[in-house]
Design an enzyme around this catalytic site. Structure first.
Site, PDB file in Angstrom:
ATOM      1  CG  HIS A   1      -2.138  -0.802   1.090  1.00  0.00           C
ATOM      2  ND1 HIS A   1      -3.304  -0.348   0.528  1.00  0.00           N
ATOM      3  CD2 HIS A   1      -2.361  -2.078   1.425  1.00  0.00           C
ATOM      4  CE1 HIS A   1      -4.195  -1.316   0.542  1.00  0.00           C
ATOM      5  NE2 HIS A   1      -3.649  -2.388   1.081  1.00  0.00           N
TER       6      HIS A   1
ATOM      7  CE  LYS B   1      -7.114  13.627  -0.186  1.00  0.00           C
ATOM      8  NZ  LYS B   1      -6.984  12.460  -1.039  1.00  0.00           N
ATOM      9  NE  ARG B   2      -5.713   9.866   9.834  1.00  0.00           N
ATOM     10  CZ  ARG B   2      -5.105   8.998  10.632  1.00  0.00           C
ATOM     11  NH1 ARG B   2      -5.327   7.720  10.502  1.00  0.00           N
ATOM     12  NH2 ARG B   2      -4.298   9.409  11.581  1.00  0.00           N
TER      13      ARG B   2
ATOM     14  CE  LYS C   1      -3.582  10.652   2.846  1.00  0.00           C
ATOM     15  NZ  LYS C   1      -4.309   9.978   1.740  1.00  0.00           N
TER      16      LYS C   1
ATOM     17  CB  THR D   1     -10.382   4.788  -2.139  1.00  0.00           C
ATOM     18  OG1 THR D   1     -10.104   5.098  -0.765  1.00  0.00           O
ATOM     19  CG2 THR D   1      -9.636   3.531  -2.548  1.00  0.00           C
TER      20      THR D   1
ATOM     21  CE  LYS E   1     -14.245   6.290  -0.238  1.00  0.00           C
ATOM     22  NZ  LYS E   1     -13.615   6.587   1.062  1.00  0.00           N
TER      23      LYS E   1
HETATM   24  C1  PLP Z   1     -12.322   6.896   1.442  1.00  0.00           C
HETATM   25  C2  PLP Z   1     -11.936   7.291   2.803  1.00  0.00           C
HETATM   26  C3  PLP Z   1     -10.587   7.546   3.098  1.00  0.00           C
HETATM   27  C4  PLP Z   1      -9.495   7.478   2.062  1.00  0.00           C
HETATM   28  O1  PLP Z   1      -9.380   8.749   1.447  1.00  0.00           O
HETATM   29  P1  PLP Z   1      -8.132   9.131   0.527  1.00  0.00           P
HETATM   30  O2  PLP Z   1      -8.535  10.442  -0.040  1.00  0.00           O
HETATM   31  O3  PLP Z   1      -8.023   8.077  -0.510  1.00  0.00           O
HETATM   32  O4  PLP Z   1      -6.953   9.224   1.410  1.00  0.00           O
HETATM   33  C5  PLP Z   1     -10.269   7.929   4.378  1.00  0.00           C
HETATM   34  N1  PLP Z   1     -11.207   8.055   5.344  1.00  0.00           N
HETATM   35  C6  PLP Z   1     -12.503   7.821   5.088  1.00  0.00           C
HETATM   36  C7  PLP Z   1     -13.504   7.994   6.183  1.00  0.00           C
HETATM   37  C8  PLP Z   1     -12.920   7.424   3.817  1.00  0.00           C
HETATM   38  O5  PLP Z   1     -14.214   7.179   3.585  1.00  0.00           O
END
Ligand code: PLP
Length: 797
Positions: A346, A534-535, A540, A642, A646
């Site tokens: 990952h 995101k985190r 990022k 991911t 979304k």
């Molecule tokens: C999809 C998702 C992530 C991953 O987000 P990235 O933008 O790919 O880092 C992290 N936290 C939650 C709650 C998510 O639904």
């Protein structure tokens, strides 16, 4: 009981009285939630039993997905939807004066994960069941999931998360299936009939009790199992410090490690990892032995997938069982093990690759250590034959070197498949990060681009868009998300595009009222909703985003002729509690928000919102309301992402770098339909290897940059003396490792371009539609089909 509304109402009222011992009139929302939850779980149980029975008798191959994280979120509505009973329940409850949405909010998120990796595992569970594939999850039942985030005075404060406080209706405790997991002690070795026999003695054992959760496929009869292990004391040893033993034991499933990149080197973490794999393997083998006499063909019937290296001890643990308990020879045991285990990588961030000091590993897991040592010896011997005299190369590839156990190397050597999570990522693994392993095991490497379940992230999270789509192209897309491509026939259809606009506006209104409720801020739904969730991590680059906000603010203040479309910048992010720098960025975002939101001169144009406690349930409200999706990681650092998928599926347009799955999103939708900027991965890696980037040059030569960087420390923000010095240091003194200043100009330009495009509503809506139409590829159903066919070799039942 769910066949029609009247039956449901009657059953619901009866169940409520029986369960809660009170009349409907006296019942609370929580009583109603538990009643419904229990009814649904009971309804599921027949098919759950049938599915298991079917797996037992079919003898087909099964897969077990081992993951230290499962970020499931809430399950009530999701289960109703997958069972196809949401309308009956919604209407029935409505008659009783209950709003299903309000009940849904009673449920705590099962937040047993940090971010993308854990959410991927959850999406995979949904796809496996929905595709009728024999696949189960194995994880840990942490008492406290990822911490609850509060923002106090602009700072992140962490509170222990309490998802189990009121119990969890979806789980079933299976005490009858408990197993024991040994730690510490020593290894006794004796010879019998010319063979060496090893026994782990004087161990301290922990009892692992499984809690099973049903994973319901979408409108199918398949109900798979997610098995989460709880750590409990075994029979109390007489002369031990009992309280300490109890405490140490329970700690193993107490907390999820709130960190998905750095490793804190804690014994407890290693204990959790072995606990997960040992308990899971024991239970798999117990059930295997009910159907098979011996384990010689184990790998033909069972596939075990390890999600990153956290469960990599499955390799030596399976070896141990085959050698010590089944009495196999090394070669046969190794053949079975390697052909059972497959591994997903990952990350390419080297600080995130797990390593364990031998001094911790060996005493905690003495027999497992011996086996890892033997695997290492044999592997190094093999390397020595292949590369005689190349000590350096061999040392760099060894599983144990410099008194450390390298978990990724163990995974690469002990598995038959190694996959990256997006084409670019897999390429970087092959060509750079894992190139030396690729040279000896080229056939193991393959790519499986991540995906998301369109059922949760579109059908459930965005019912308005889902119905608009179904009105346009029928509902086949729910089973075959590639059919979303048919939406392209509405590209030039103004009335359809207007409906798409209306849907987005309604979702923005819903998010705006949530923002009002949580923060008191009023945001303009005619503004561009520009969302970065995101985190929080330096790579990022939430920093690049907030510096751009500061730049826009400066322009508005200094130049009365500066034109911009009103924008609402929305952030949501948790920082790891020990990640000092990330917490500084959170404080900065909140500090900018306070300044900007209060300014009467700019408040019509600019708003900054920080959404507290970002998690799956809040994510479901966020994605449908986005106009712009921020995917601006330093190229080469985001393995896939991911969140990007979304947003795309919900019709947001991406502002992003050519990183992770953004590359494939661009290929699918066409480069005119997203906003790509910044350095390429190639260029970033070239800078990293050959130098040539000097952040100070960008500071000196670009006055926009100089102004925003200076503002971090020159008193521009009152009452935060010195607070942001570490950020300035990282940008200027430490040469801006993530190329924030390098990409600044390019980011400002692409944002301007995105804004101009937004103002051309027809064009924007058409682009949005094209994104939705092209997003089918990013369904995790596609990803799981690829895993099933190429890696696991499993078939639908
Ligand atoms: C999809 C998702 C992530 C991953 O987000 P990235 O933008 O790919 O880092 C992290 N936290 C939650 C709650 C998510 O639904």
């Amino acid at each position: 009981m769910f066949s029609n509304k009247e039956n449901f109402k009657q059953a619901f009222l009866q169940k409520l009285e029986m369960m809660c011992g009170k009349s409907f009139g006296e019942s609370t929302k929580r009583d109603q939630f538990s009643t419904l939850g229990n009814m649904v779980r009971e309804y599921i149980s027949t098919e759950w039993i049938n599915t298991n029975e079917c797996y037992r008798t079919s003898k087909g191959k099964q897969v077990y997905y081992f993951s230290i994280e499962f970020l499931l979120g809430r399950l009530l509505y999701h289960n109703l939807l997958n069972l196809g009973i949401e309308d009956v329940v919604k209407d029935g409850l409505k008659d009783l004066g209950i709003d299903l949405c309000a009940l849904e909010e009673i449920e705590s998120d099962a937040g047993l994960g940090n971010g993308g990796l854990g959410r991927l595992a959850a999406c995979f569970m949904d796809s496996l069941a929905s595709l009728n594939l024999p696949g189960h999850g194995c994880g840990i039942r942490y008492k406290h999931g990822l911490f609850e985030q509060k923002i106090v005075d602009g700072y992140q404060v962490e509170l222990p998360e309490q998802w189990l406080r009121h119990g969890h209706v979806w789980e079933v405790r299976r005490e009858d299936l408990a197993v024991k997991v040994p730690f510490w002690g020593s290894v006794d070795c004796k010879e019998e009939n010319g063979e060496l026999l090893f026994r782990h003695i004087d161990a301290e054992t922990i009892t692992a009790v499984p809690y099973d959760m049903p994973i319901v496929g979408y409108k199918t009869e398949t109900v798979n199992t997610l098995r989460l292990w709880n750590a409990e004391p075994s029979a109390y040893p007489v002369h031990k410090d009992i309280l300490k033993y109890k405490r140490d034991t329970e700690l193993v499933s107490e907390f999820l490690y709130p960190d998905d990149t750095h490793d804190e080197g804690k014994i407890l973490r290693l204990k959790q990892q072995y606990f997960l794999v040992s308990a899971s393997l024991q239970s798999i083998i117990l059930s295997y032995k009910k159907q098979h006499q011996c384990l010689h063909a184990f790998h033909e019937h069972i596939s075990i997938h390890i999600n990153d290296t956290h469960p990599v001890l499955a390799i030596p643990e399976l070896m141990r069982i085959l050698l010590d308990e089944e009495g196999m020879g090394w070669d046969e045991a190794w053949h079975i093990t390697v052909n059972t285990i497959s591994y997903t990588n990952h990350t390419t961030l080297s600080e995130a690759l797990e390593k364990w000091p031998v001094r911790i590993f060996q005493p905690l897991l003495p027999r497992i250590y011996m086996i890892v040592d033997e695997i290492n010896e044999r592997f190094c011997q093999h390397l020595w034959e292949k590369y005689p005299g190349e000590w350096k190369r061999i040392e760099s590839m060894a599983i144990i070197a410099q008194d450390q156990v390298k978990m990724a190397h163990l995974a690469l050597v002990g598995s038959y498949s190694v996959n990256g999570v997006a084409a670019l990522h897999t390429d970087i693994l092959k060509k750079r990060e894992m190139n030396s392993f690729y040279q000896i095991f080229p056939g193991k490497f393959n790519n499986k681009t991540n995906g998301i379940t369109h059922r949760r992230w579109l059908l459930k999270a965005n019912p308005l868009l889902a119905s608009l789509i179904s009105e346009g192209i029928g509902d086949d897309w729910i089973w075959e998300p590639n059919k979303l491509i048919q939406l392209r026939k509405y590209e030039e259809d103004r009335s359809f595009l207007q409906q798409l606009f209306q849907v987005k506006q309604q979702n923005k209104t819903r998010l705006a009222s949530r923002i009002k409720e949580k923060t008191g801020l009023v945001v303009d739904t005619a503004s561009i909703f520009d969302i970065h969730v995101k985190r929080l991590h330096a790579y990022k680059r939430q920093l690049l985003n907030i510096l751009h906000v500061m730049y826009l603010y400066n322009r508005l203040k200094e130049d009365s002729s500066f034109q911009m479309h009103p924008r609402t910048f929305i952030f949501g992010a948790k920082a790891s509690p020990g990640y000092y720098y990330a917490k500084k960025i959170i404080k900065l975002i909140n500090t900018v928000a306070d300044k900007v939101n209060e300014d009467v001169m700019t408040k019509e144009k600019l708003k900054v919102v920080f959404l507290e406690n970002y998690r799956v349930s809040s994510a479901e409200e966020v994605f449908p309301a986005a106009d712009i999706s921020e995917q601006i990681s330093t190229a080469s650092k985001e393995a896939s992402g991911t969140g990007n998928m979304k947003f795309m599926m919900n019709g947001a347009l991406t502002v992003g770098t050519l990183d992770g799955a953004n590359v494939e999103m661009m290929e699918k939708v066409g480069s005119d339909h997203l906003f790509i900027f910044g350095l390429t991965a190639e260029k970033v890696m070239e800078y990293e290897q050959q130098g040539g980037y000097h952040s100070l040059d960008y500071y000196h030569h670009d006055k926009r940059i100089r102004q925003v960087v200076d503002q971090l420390i020159n008193g521009f923000f009152s009452d935060v003396d010195g607070e942001f010095e570490p950020i300035v240091d990282s940008l200027l003194m430490e040469n801006d490792q993530y190329f924030v200043l390098r990409d600044f100009d390019s980011y400002v330009n692409i944002q301007k371009q995105a804004e101009r495009t937004y103002e051309n509503q027809d064009q924007w809506l058409k682009m949005s539609l094209r994104n939705i139409a092209a997003s089918g590829y990013f369904s995790s159903d596609r990803t799981i089909r690829e895993y099933a066919e190429d890696i696991w070799k499993i078939k639908s039942i």
